[in-house]
Design an enzyme around this catalytic site. Structure first.
Site, PDB file in Angstrom:
ATOM      1  N   ASN A  22      48.052  40.812  55.865  1.00 43.57           N
ATOM      2  CA  ASN A  22      49.224  41.030  55.012  1.00 43.57           C
ATOM      3  C   ASN A  22      50.242  41.806  55.855  1.00 43.57           C
ATOM      4  O   ASN A  22      49.877  42.377  56.891  1.00 43.57           O
ATOM      5  CB  ASN A  22      48.831  41.748  53.708  1.00 43.57           C
ATOM      6  CG  ASN A  22      48.417  43.188  53.921  1.00 43.57           C
ATOM      7  OD1 ASN A  22      49.173  43.980  54.509  1.00 43.57           O
ATOM      8  ND2 ASN A  22      47.231  43.554  53.475  1.00 43.57           N
ATOM      9  N   ASN A  71      39.096  44.030  44.592  1.00 43.72           N
ATOM     10  CA  ASN A  71      38.950  42.632  44.992  1.00 43.72           C
ATOM     11  C   ASN A  71      37.509  42.124  44.931  1.00 43.72           C
ATOM     12  O   ASN A  71      37.244  40.987  45.319  1.00 43.72           O
ATOM     13  CB  ASN A  71      39.480  42.414  46.410  1.00 43.72           C
ATOM     14  CG  ASN A  71      40.950  42.744  46.538  1.00 43.72           C
ATOM     15  OD1 ASN A  71      41.341  43.540  47.374  1.00 43.72           O
ATOM     16  ND2 ASN A  71      41.778  42.158  45.694  1.00 43.72           N
ATOM     17  N   ARG A  90      37.709  38.376  55.175  1.00 47.06           N
ATOM     18  CA  ARG A  90      37.123  39.120  54.052  1.00 47.06           C
ATOM     19  C   ARG A  90      35.953  38.388  53.392  1.00 47.06           C
ATOM     20  O   ARG A  90      35.350  38.928  52.457  1.00 47.06           O
ATOM     21  CB  ARG A  90      38.194  39.463  53.005  1.00 47.06           C
ATOM     22  CG  ARG A  90      39.243  40.445  53.533  1.00 47.06           C
ATOM     23  CD  ARG A  90      40.058  41.081  52.418  1.00 47.06           C
ATOM     24  NE  ARG A  90      39.237  41.966  51.577  1.00 47.06           N
ATOM     25  CZ  ARG A  90      39.700  42.646  50.531  1.00 47.06           C
ATOM     26  NH1 ARG A  90      40.967  42.556  50.208  1.00 47.06           N
ATOM     27  NH2 ARG A  90      38.892  43.419  49.830  1.00 47.06           N
ATOM     28  N   ARG A 137      47.427  34.815  47.428  1.00 45.65           N
ATOM     29  CA  ARG A 137      45.981  34.949  47.633  1.00 45.65           C
ATOM     30  C   ARG A 137      45.169  34.053  46.683  1.00 45.65           C
ATOM     31  O   ARG A 137      44.398  33.219  47.138  1.00 45.65           O
ATOM     32  CB  ARG A 137      45.549  36.412  47.473  1.00 45.65           C
ATOM     33  CG  ARG A 137      46.089  37.344  48.544  1.00 45.65           C
ATOM     34  CD  ARG A 137      45.484  37.047  49.904  1.00 45.65           C
ATOM     35  NE  ARG A 137      45.945  37.939  50.943  1.00 45.65           N
ATOM     36  CZ  ARG A 137      45.397  39.119  51.234  1.00 45.65           C
ATOM     37  NH1 ARG A 137      44.365  39.552  50.550  1.00 45.65           N
ATOM     38  NH2 ARG A 137      45.877  39.860  52.206  1.00 45.65           N
ATOM     39  N   HIS A 166      49.219  40.838  46.126  1.00 42.29           N
ATOM     40  CA  HIS A 166      48.268  40.845  45.005  1.00 42.29           C
ATOM     41  C   HIS A 166      49.021  41.328  43.766  1.00 42.29           C
ATOM     42  O   HIS A 166      49.883  42.217  43.868  1.00 42.29           O
ATOM     43  CB  HIS A 166      47.119  41.852  45.248  1.00 42.29           C
ATOM     44  CG  HIS A 166      45.990  41.346  46.074  1.00 42.29           C
ATOM     45  ND1 HIS A 166      45.328  42.147  46.985  1.00 42.29           N
ATOM     46  CD2 HIS A 166      45.360  40.139  46.108  1.00 42.29           C
ATOM     47  CE1 HIS A 166      44.359  41.452  47.556  1.00 42.29           C
ATOM     48  NE2 HIS A 166      44.356  40.235  47.042  1.00 42.29           N
ATOM     49  N   ASP A 168      48.173  43.402  41.566  1.00 44.04           N
ATOM     50  CA  ASP A 168      48.071  44.851  41.298  1.00 44.04           C
ATOM     51  C   ASP A 168      48.958  45.698  42.218  1.00 44.04           C
ATOM     52  O   ASP A 168      48.983  46.916  42.097  1.00 44.04           O
ATOM     53  CB  ASP A 168      46.607  45.324  41.326  1.00 44.04           C
ATOM     54  CG  ASP A 168      45.975  45.291  42.708  1.00 44.04           C
ATOM     55  OD1 ASP A 168      46.643  44.899  43.688  1.00 44.04           O
ATOM     56  OD2 ASP A 168      44.775  45.651  42.812  1.00 44.04           O
ATOM     57  N   CYS A 260      43.779  49.540  44.171  1.00 48.15           N
ATOM     58  CA  CYS A 260      42.987  48.642  45.025  1.00 48.15           C
ATOM     59  C   CYS A 260      41.633  49.239  45.379  1.00 48.15           C
ATOM     60  O   CYS A 260      40.689  48.511  45.665  1.00 48.15           O
ATOM     61  CB  CYS A 260      43.694  48.365  46.345  1.00 48.15           C
ATOM     62  SG  CYS A 260      45.356  47.782  46.234  1.00 48.15           S
TER      63      CYS A 260
END
Ligand code: ARG
Length: 273
Positions: A22, A71, A90, A137, A166, A168, A260
């Site tokens: 990101n 996540n 990830r 995403r 994201h 959030d 997060c």
């Protein structure tokens, strides 16, 4: 105090900026391990002071973003819809997350493997409705798939700014009828949907959005954010919330902040009426 608030966190033992997925992340701007550990512990203390009980996921070497438990999954009652990450960097987290949920009494649900989905980072309940960020995403079809499984209405919100990748990072339900948002992160259709659906929508300004003002953790009437969001905090106090700040700059280097680093296990306040 909300003694029932249960939150999953993961100590930052292996946290770092080891890849760039990101625009906040730059390998030449590494995280300071000691400062990250202190900031993470201070966040834990702030959440406990607000009445939360913390559950811990064991950190794993080679998975620097495992600290971002938002996540790990979308939790709906006793079910955990575990993530399928867009970036290969990830994907190693997925089995670690699934194992934690399975051994902690949750029913693990897996999405079809053609769909990307990044858990509560992109899917937040406000009242009975699931607000779902897509494009950068998560896939829109992933949210529709989940909404069918839990029999809830989903409102897809297109995210258009790579810094707010994201949901959030630019939207935070406070109660079943109030939320924070940063309008420029959404396309026009999403902005209209939010204004139509949520009676009290508090706008965050660009400088505070960059401090991750929207990446807030709500525990009862307490709202915890990164430092540097004084106008939002004043507004929250005017709305009857207790606003708490705690420095999270090491995590901002990775594109994350308070919310997060947490995953609510017992349902957010915003799902209660
Ligand atoms: N470096 C992580 C990533 O890019 C940060 C994740 C932040 N999590 C969140 N829920 N916004 O995936």
């Amino acid at each position: 105090m909300t003694p029932t608030a249960r939150i999953l966190m993961c100590p930052p033992d292996h946290f770092g900026i080891h890849y760039e997925i990101n625009p906040w992340m730059r390998r030449e701007r590494p995280a300071d391990a000691e400062a990250a550990a202190e900031q993470w512990s201070a966040l834990c203390a702030a959440l406990r002071a607000a009445g939360a009980e913390l559950a811990l996921l064991d950190p794993v070497p080679g998975l620097p973003d495992l600290v971002f438990t938002a996540n790990a999954a979308l939790v709906f009652r006793e079910r955990a819809f575990v993530s399928r990450f867009r970036h290969a960097e990830r994907r190693g987290e997925e089995s670690v997350d699934a194992e934690w949920f399975a051994s902690n009494g949750f029913e693990v649900e897996r999405l079809p493997d053609t769909l990307f989905f990044e858990g509560a980072g992109d899917a937040l309940f406000c009242g009975d409705t699931l607000y779902a960020g897509y494009r950068i995403r998560s896939d829109i079809q992933a949210h529709q798939w989940i909404a069918r499984r839990i029999d809830r209405r989903v409102i897809p919100l297109e995210l258009v700014d790579p810094y707010y990748y994201h949901l959030d990072t630019c939207f935070c339900p406070l109660t079943s009828s109030a939320a924070l948002y940063f309008p420029p992160a959404f396309d026009a259709y999403a902005r209209t949907a939010l204004v139509e659906q949520i009676p009290t929508l508090i706008e965050v300004e660009p400088d505070e959005a960059r401090r991750f003002a929207c990446n807030a953790v709500v525990v009862g009437r307490t709202v915890v954010t990164n430092t540097g969001c004084p106008r939002l905090h004043a507004r929250l106090r005017a709305e009857g919330f207790e606003a708490v700040e705690t420095p999270l700059d090491e995590f901002v280097k990775s594109g994350g902040s308070a919310k997060c680093l947490t995953l609510r296990l017992d349902g957010e306040e915003s799902t209660r009426t």
